[in-house]
Design a protein around this motif. Structure first.
Motif, PDB file in Angstrom:
ATOM      1  N   ALA A  24      39.794  57.718  45.621  1.00  0.00           N
ATOM      2  CA  ALA A  24      39.881  58.268  46.932  1.00  0.00           C
ATOM      3  C   ALA A  24      38.998  57.592  48.005  1.00  0.00           C
ATOM      4  CB  ALA A  24      39.594  59.736  46.793  1.00  0.00           C
ATOM      5  N   PHE A  25      37.832  57.143  47.641  1.00  0.00           N
ATOM      6  CA  PHE A  25      36.826  56.431  48.585  1.00  0.00           C
ATOM      7  C   PHE A  25      37.751  55.321  49.041  1.00  0.00           C
ATOM      8  CE2 PHE A  25      33.898  53.066  49.314  1.00  0.00           C
ATOM      9  CZ  PHE A  25      33.043  53.670  50.433  1.00  0.00           C
ATOM     10  N   LEU A  26      38.186  54.165  48.044  1.00  0.00           N
ATOM     11  CA  LEU A  26      38.867  53.055  48.388  1.00  0.00           C
ATOM     12  C   LEU A  26      39.977  53.171  49.192  1.00  0.00           C
ATOM     13  CD1 LEU A  26      38.153  51.327  44.988  1.00  0.00           C
ATOM     14  CD2 LEU A  26      36.878  51.021  47.061  1.00  0.00           C
ATOM     15  N   ILE A  27      40.804  54.091  48.589  1.00  0.00           N
ATOM     16  CA  ILE A  27      41.950  54.378  49.603  1.00  0.00           C
ATOM     17  C   ILE A  27      41.867  54.762  50.947  1.00  0.00           C
ATOM     18  CG2 ILE A  27      43.956  55.812  50.058  1.00  0.00           C
ATOM     19  CD1 ILE A  27      44.258  55.931  46.757  1.00  0.00           C
ATOM     20  N   SER A  28      41.038  55.713  51.248  1.00  0.00           N
ATOM     21  CA  SER A  28      40.443  56.294  52.628  1.00  0.00           C
ATOM     22  C   SER A  28      39.814  55.261  53.428  1.00  0.00           C
ATOM     23  CB  SER A  28      39.697  57.513  52.418  1.00  0.00           C
ATOM     24  OG  SER A  28      40.482  58.556  51.989  1.00  0.00           O
ATOM     25  N   LEU A  29      38.871  54.380  52.664  1.00  0.00           N
ATOM     26  CA  LEU A  29      38.420  53.196  53.265  1.00  0.00           C
ATOM     27  C   LEU A  29      39.156  52.376  54.157  1.00  0.00           C
ATOM     28  CD1 LEU A  29      35.518  51.597  54.058  1.00  0.00           C
ATOM     29  CD2 LEU A  29      36.161  50.519  51.627  1.00  0.00           C
ATOM     30  N   VAL A  30      40.405  52.291  53.520  1.00  0.00           N
ATOM     31  CA  VAL A  30      41.345  51.074  54.074  1.00  0.00           C
ATOM     32  C   VAL A  30      42.322  51.833  54.900  1.00  0.00           C
ATOM     33  CG1 VAL A  30      43.197  49.590  53.622  1.00  0.00           C
ATOM     34  CG2 VAL A  30      41.313  49.837  52.105  1.00  0.00           C
TER      35      VAL A  30
END
Length: 303
Positions: A24-30
């Motif tokens: 979720a962190f990586l998806i939301s970061l982008v």
């Protein structure tokens, strides 16, 4: 309890506790860098990687919104870019739409194959929208367009029986109340089925069709997504469902996704100015398009 491997009782998902917040962190970061909520990519991860396909996966996806979105809404309020009248019109339309979406998901899209086709259609729309913004004629049209002027805030909103007018900076904008409510209702149905709230879908329509500034649309759409996500979680948690159909969200799994998403949105907002938007949109659009094509291949098995 094995920290490296855990079985979530509600959903039956077996995975490491660190994986949901990390993804979720990586998806939301982008996605936060291009102004798109990460929930629409989180659902494919749950379906294809975690093998979570029950109707309750849509509710779990909405739990992600409840935790990840408030920090973004707070930022728009602090910057004076929250257009509350637009937010409440979107909410008024999407709330009944989410109710219809719940009914469709639970009673007509229980089959994982059919649901994957629906997911593919939503992803196809989102990918084409992102990639269309990179078209040469769209880019040429933006070269002379100024960015947001310092100190610009949304204010002086007047509400007539069928129209809302407001100012943002030195410009005046308006939109039709019935048309916006009808659009929001349609988007609410899609968001209720998919489990995304609908902000990522309604925002481009507000900009392209109604001619509203993206600086004010983003905050209103995000706040409306948060409110309709609350309604969606309540519907999936409290309304009756057919026997044997799981609809209640997995709060622990959704909470882990939400924590990672909130951190990703915060970091993404910080890094946004340092990353070329064109490159991000191209990469994100291509990934979403591939996902859409993957899910739409389910049509072949359903024929």
């Amino acid at each position: 309890m094995d920290f490296l491997h855990y079985e979530f009782a509600r959903s039956g998902v077996e995975t490491s506790l660190w994986l949901p917040p990390l993804v979720a962190f990586l998806i939301s970061l982008v996605t936060s860098m291009v102004g798109v909520c990460g929930a629409f990519l989180l659902l494919p991860f749950q379906i294809s990687v975690l093998n979570y396909t029950a109707p309750s996966v849509s509710a779990t996806n909405l739990v992600f919104n409840l935790i990840a979105i408030p920090s973004g809404v707070y930022r728009f309020i602090r910057e004076g870019r929250m257009l509350w009248p637009l937010n409440w019109v979107i909410v008024a339309g999407t709330l009944p739409g989410v109710g219809v979406g719940y009914y469709v998901r639970v009673y007509h899209l229980q089959d994982p194959g059919l649901f994957k086709v629906f997911v593919g259609m939503v992803l196809l729309y989102l990918s084409l929208r992102l990639l269309a913004e990179l078209a040469p004629w769209r880019r040429r049209g933006r070269k002379s367009a100024p960015g947001m002027k310092p100190g610009s805030v949304a204010r002086n909103a007047t509400i007539a029986p069928s129209r809302i007018t407001f100012t943002f900076g030195s410009d005046t904008y308006s939109f039709s109340l019935p048309a916006m409510a009808l659009l929001a209702f349609s988007v609410g149905i899609i968001g209720g089925i998919y489990g995304i709230g609908g902000g990522a879908i309604i925002a481009p329509f507000c900009v392209a069709i109604f001619g509203l500034p993206v600086y004010t649309v983003a905050g209103a759409a995000l706040a409306a997504t948060f409110i309709t996500s609350i309604a969606g979680v309540l519907l999936y948690s409290l309304l009756p469902a057919p026997p044997g159909v799981a609809t209640q969200p997995d709060w622990l799994l959704g909470g882990l996704f939400g924590i990672g998403g909130a951190l990703g949105m915060y970091v993404g907002a910080r890094l946004q100015r340092h990353v070329p938007h064109g490159a991000l949109k191209l990469l994100l659009g291509a990934v979403i398009l591939l996902l859409a094509m993957y899910y739409l291949t389910e049509l072949l098995t359903l024929m």
